[in-house]
Design an enzyme around this catalytic site. Structure first.
Site, PDB file in Angstrom:
ATOM      1  N   TYR A 191      44.333  48.460  34.973  1.00 15.29           N
ATOM      2  CA  TYR A 191      44.796  47.255  34.758  1.00 15.29           C
ATOM      3  C   TYR A 191      46.081  47.214  33.952  1.00 15.29           C
ATOM      4  O   TYR A 191      47.223  46.992  33.966  1.00 15.29           O
ATOM      5  CB  TYR A 191      44.073  46.384  35.146  1.00 15.29           C
ATOM      6  CG  TYR A 191      44.070  44.776  35.310  1.00 15.29           C
ATOM      7  CD1 TYR A 191      44.883  44.443  36.563  1.00 15.29           C
ATOM      8  CD2 TYR A 191      44.877  44.229  34.046  1.00 15.29           C
ATOM      9  CE1 TYR A 191      45.923  43.142  36.703  1.00 15.29           C
ATOM     10  CE2 TYR A 191      45.010  42.610  34.114  1.00 15.29           C
ATOM     11  CZ  TYR A 191      45.823  42.328  35.090  1.00 15.29           C
ATOM     12  OH  TYR A 191      46.240  40.974  35.147  1.00 15.29           O
ATOM     13  N   GLU A 240      54.834  47.441  34.566  1.00 10.32           N
ATOM     14  CA  GLU A 240      55.384  46.841  35.860  1.00 10.32           C
ATOM     15  C   GLU A 240      56.237  46.132  34.199  1.00 10.32           C
ATOM     16  O   GLU A 240      57.567  46.120  34.376  1.00 10.32           O
ATOM     17  CB  GLU A 240      54.760  45.646  36.202  1.00 10.32           C
ATOM     18  CG  GLU A 240      53.558  46.833  36.990  1.00 10.32           C
ATOM     19  CD  GLU A 240      52.582  45.433  37.404  1.00 10.32           C
ATOM     20  OE1 GLU A 240      52.548  44.403  37.908  1.00 10.32           O
ATOM     21  OE2 GLU A 240      51.626  46.213  38.702  1.00 10.32           O
TER      22      GLU A 240
END
Length: 176
Positions: free
Chosen positions: A124, A131
Protein backbone atom coordinates in the site's frame (compact mmCIF):
# COMPACT_ATOMS: atom_id res chain seq x y z
CA UNK A 1 -1.96 -9.31 -13.93
CA UNK A 2 0.33 -12.29 -14.25
CA UNK A 3 0.88 -11.18 -17.86
CA UNK A 4 2.15 -7.84 -16.56
CA UNK A 5 4.40 -9.51 -13.97
CA UNK A 6 5.92 -11.82 -16.58
CA UNK A 7 6.34 -8.88 -18.97
CA UNK A 8 8.21 -6.89 -16.32
CA UNK A 9 10.51 -9.79 -15.46
CA UNK A 10 11.21 -10.63 -19.13
CA UNK A 11 11.97 -6.99 -19.98
CA UNK A 12 14.22 -6.66 -16.94
CA UNK A 13 16.15 -9.81 -17.83
CA UNK A 14 16.50 -8.67 -21.46
CA UNK A 15 17.65 -5.15 -20.58
CA UNK A 16 19.50 -5.79 -17.36
CA UNK A 17 17.90 -2.64 -15.95
CA UNK A 18 14.58 -1.62 -14.48
CA UNK A 19 14.63 1.79 -16.20
CA UNK A 20 11.96 2.21 -18.85
CA UNK A 21 10.18 -1.09 -18.15
CA UNK A 22 6.81 0.67 -18.49
CA UNK A 23 7.01 0.41 -22.27
CA UNK A 24 7.12 -3.39 -22.07
CA UNK A 25 3.82 -3.58 -20.16
CA UNK A 26 1.98 -0.45 -21.32
CA UNK A 27 -0.71 -2.20 -23.40
CA UNK A 28 -1.60 -4.98 -20.94
CA UNK A 29 -1.61 -2.46 -18.07
CA UNK A 30 -4.08 -0.22 -19.91
CA UNK A 31 -6.21 -3.22 -20.88
CA UNK A 32 -6.41 -4.83 -17.41
CA UNK A 33 -6.71 -1.59 -15.47
CA UNK A 34 -9.47 -0.31 -17.75
CA UNK A 35 -11.16 -3.72 -17.56
CA UNK A 36 -11.23 -3.36 -13.79
CA UNK A 37 -14.14 -0.95 -14.29
CA UNK A 38 -16.22 -4.13 -14.52
CA UNK A 39 -15.46 -4.69 -10.81
CA UNK A 40 -17.63 -1.67 -10.01
CA UNK A 41 -20.47 -3.21 -12.00
CA UNK A 42 -19.94 -6.55 -10.25
CA UNK A 43 -20.36 -4.81 -6.89
CA UNK A 44 -23.41 -2.90 -8.08
CA UNK A 45 -25.26 -6.02 -9.22
CA UNK A 46 -24.20 -8.08 -6.20
CA UNK A 47 -21.81 -10.55 -7.82
CA UNK A 48 -19.14 -9.37 -5.37
CA UNK A 49 -20.14 -8.38 -1.82
CA UNK A 50 -18.01 -5.20 -1.74
CA UNK A 51 -18.88 -1.54 -1.43
CA UNK A 52 -19.64 0.05 -4.81
CA UNK A 53 -18.31 3.40 -3.55
CA UNK A 54 -15.01 2.07 -2.19
CA UNK A 55 -14.44 -0.15 -5.19
CA UNK A 56 -15.35 2.75 -7.48
CA UNK A 57 -12.83 5.07 -5.86
CA UNK A 58 -10.05 2.49 -5.97
CA UNK A 59 -10.65 1.43 -9.56
CA UNK A 60 -11.23 4.93 -10.92
CA UNK A 61 -8.14 6.31 -9.19
CA UNK A 62 -6.07 3.65 -10.92
CA UNK A 63 -7.78 4.26 -14.26
CA UNK A 64 -7.14 7.99 -13.79
CA UNK A 65 -3.46 7.41 -13.04
CA UNK A 66 -3.12 5.00 -15.96
CA UNK A 67 -4.81 7.18 -18.60
CA UNK A 68 -4.99 10.81 -17.40
CA UNK A 69 -1.46 10.91 -15.99
CA UNK A 70 0.83 8.17 -17.27
CA UNK A 71 -0.65 7.85 -20.76
CA UNK A 72 -1.23 11.58 -21.22
CA UNK A 73 2.13 12.82 -19.93
CA UNK A 74 4.62 10.71 -21.86
CA UNK A 75 7.55 12.26 -19.99
CA UNK A 76 6.59 10.39 -16.79
CA UNK A 77 6.54 6.96 -18.42
CA UNK A 78 10.27 6.51 -17.86
CA UNK A 79 10.09 7.58 -14.21
CA UNK A 80 11.00 4.98 -11.59
CA UNK A 81 7.83 5.94 -9.70
CA UNK A 82 5.70 4.37 -12.45
CA UNK A 83 7.47 1.06 -11.95
CA UNK A 84 6.87 1.44 -8.21
CA UNK A 85 3.08 1.71 -8.48
CA UNK A 86 2.83 -0.83 -11.32
CA UNK A 87 4.77 -3.38 -9.26
CA UNK A 88 2.63 -2.71 -6.19
CA UNK A 89 -0.60 -3.00 -8.19
CA UNK A 90 0.59 -6.17 -9.95
CA UNK A 91 1.63 -8.03 -6.81
CA UNK A 92 -1.53 -6.87 -5.00
CA UNK A 93 -3.82 -8.08 -7.78
CA UNK A 94 -2.06 -11.42 -8.23
CA UNK A 95 -2.47 -12.08 -4.50
CA UNK A 96 -6.07 -10.80 -4.44
CA UNK A 97 -7.24 -12.84 -7.43
CA UNK A 98 -5.42 -15.93 -6.12
CA UNK A 99 -7.21 -15.44 -2.81
CA UNK A 100 -10.61 -15.16 -4.54
CA UNK A 101 -9.95 -18.16 -6.79
CA UNK A 102 -8.82 -20.47 -4.01
CA UNK A 103 -11.69 -19.27 -1.79
CA UNK A 104 -14.21 -20.14 -4.51
CA UNK A 105 -12.62 -23.60 -4.74
CA UNK A 106 -12.92 -23.97 -0.94
CA UNK A 107 -9.20 -24.66 -0.79
CA UNK A 108 -7.45 -21.54 0.49
CA UNK A 109 -3.75 -22.19 1.20
CA UNK A 110 -2.47 -20.50 4.33
CA UNK A 111 0.30 -18.76 2.36
CA UNK A 112 -2.23 -17.03 0.08
CA UNK A 113 -4.37 -15.97 3.05
CA UNK A 114 -1.30 -14.72 4.91
CA UNK A 115 -0.07 -12.81 1.83
CA UNK A 116 -3.52 -11.24 1.30
CA UNK A 117 -3.60 -9.78 4.80
CA UNK A 118 0.11 -9.06 5.28
CA UNK A 119 1.67 -7.81 2.04
CA UNK A 120 -0.50 -4.68 2.04
CA UNK A 121 1.75 -3.38 4.84
CA UNK A 122 4.47 -2.89 2.22
CA UNK A 123 2.44 -2.74 -1.00
CA UNK A 124 0.00 0.00 0.00
CA UNK A 125 2.65 2.61 0.91
CA UNK A 126 4.71 1.50 -2.09
CA UNK A 127 1.77 2.03 -4.46
CA UNK A 128 0.75 5.35 -2.92
CA UNK A 129 4.34 6.61 -3.07
CA UNK A 130 4.66 5.61 -6.72
CA UNK A 131 1.33 7.22 -7.58
CA UNK A 132 2.12 10.49 -5.82
CA UNK A 133 5.64 10.72 -7.25
CA UNK A 134 4.27 10.07 -10.75
CA UNK A 135 1.67 12.81 -10.42
CA UNK A 136 4.34 15.14 -9.02
CA UNK A 137 6.64 14.32 -11.96
CA UNK A 138 3.81 15.18 -14.37
CA UNK A 139 3.18 18.63 -12.89
CA UNK A 140 5.87 20.62 -14.75
CA UNK A 141 4.77 19.25 -18.12
CA UNK A 142 1.09 19.80 -17.36
CA UNK A 143 1.79 23.38 -16.28
CA UNK A 144 3.99 24.10 -19.32
CA UNK A 145 1.60 22.63 -21.90
CA UNK A 146 -1.73 23.47 -20.28
CA UNK A 147 -2.79 19.85 -20.76
CA UNK A 148 -6.57 19.36 -20.29
CA UNK A 149 -6.90 22.94 -19.05
CA UNK A 150 -9.62 25.30 -20.23
CA UNK A 151 -8.95 29.02 -19.95
CA UNK A 152 -11.24 32.01 -20.02
CA UNK A 153 -12.66 33.59 -22.02
CA UNK A 154 -14.66 30.93 -23.79
CA UNK A 155 -18.28 30.57 -24.84
CA UNK A 156 -19.16 28.52 -21.76
CA UNK A 157 -17.60 31.00 -19.31
CA UNK A 158 -15.86 28.08 -17.63
CA UNK A 159 -12.27 27.45 -16.68
CA UNK A 160 -10.44 24.36 -15.49
CA UNK A 161 -6.80 24.09 -14.50
CA UNK A 162 -5.58 20.50 -14.70
CA UNK A 163 -2.35 21.44 -12.90
CA UNK A 164 -4.31 22.62 -9.86
CA UNK A 165 -6.60 19.59 -10.15
CA UNK A 166 -3.57 17.26 -9.94
CA UNK A 167 -2.33 19.10 -6.85
CA UNK A 168 -5.76 18.66 -5.27
CA UNK A 169 -5.66 14.96 -6.16
CA UNK A 170 -2.29 14.70 -4.38
CA UNK A 171 -3.70 16.51 -1.31
CA UNK A 172 -6.65 14.09 -1.29
CA UNK A 173 -4.19 11.27 -0.49
CA UNK A 174 -3.62 12.80 2.96
CA UNK A 175 -5.57 10.70 5.49
CA UNK A 176 -8.22 12.53 7.47
Amino acid sequence: WLVIAVGLVRAYLARGSYHGLYYSIEKPLKFFQTGAILEILHCAVGIVPSSVVLTGFQVMSRVFLTWAVTHSVREVQSEDSVLLFVTAWTVTEIIRYSFYTFSLLNHLPYLIKWARYTFFIVLYPMGVTGELLTIYAALPNVQKTGLYSVTLPNKYNFSFDYYTFLILIMISYIPR
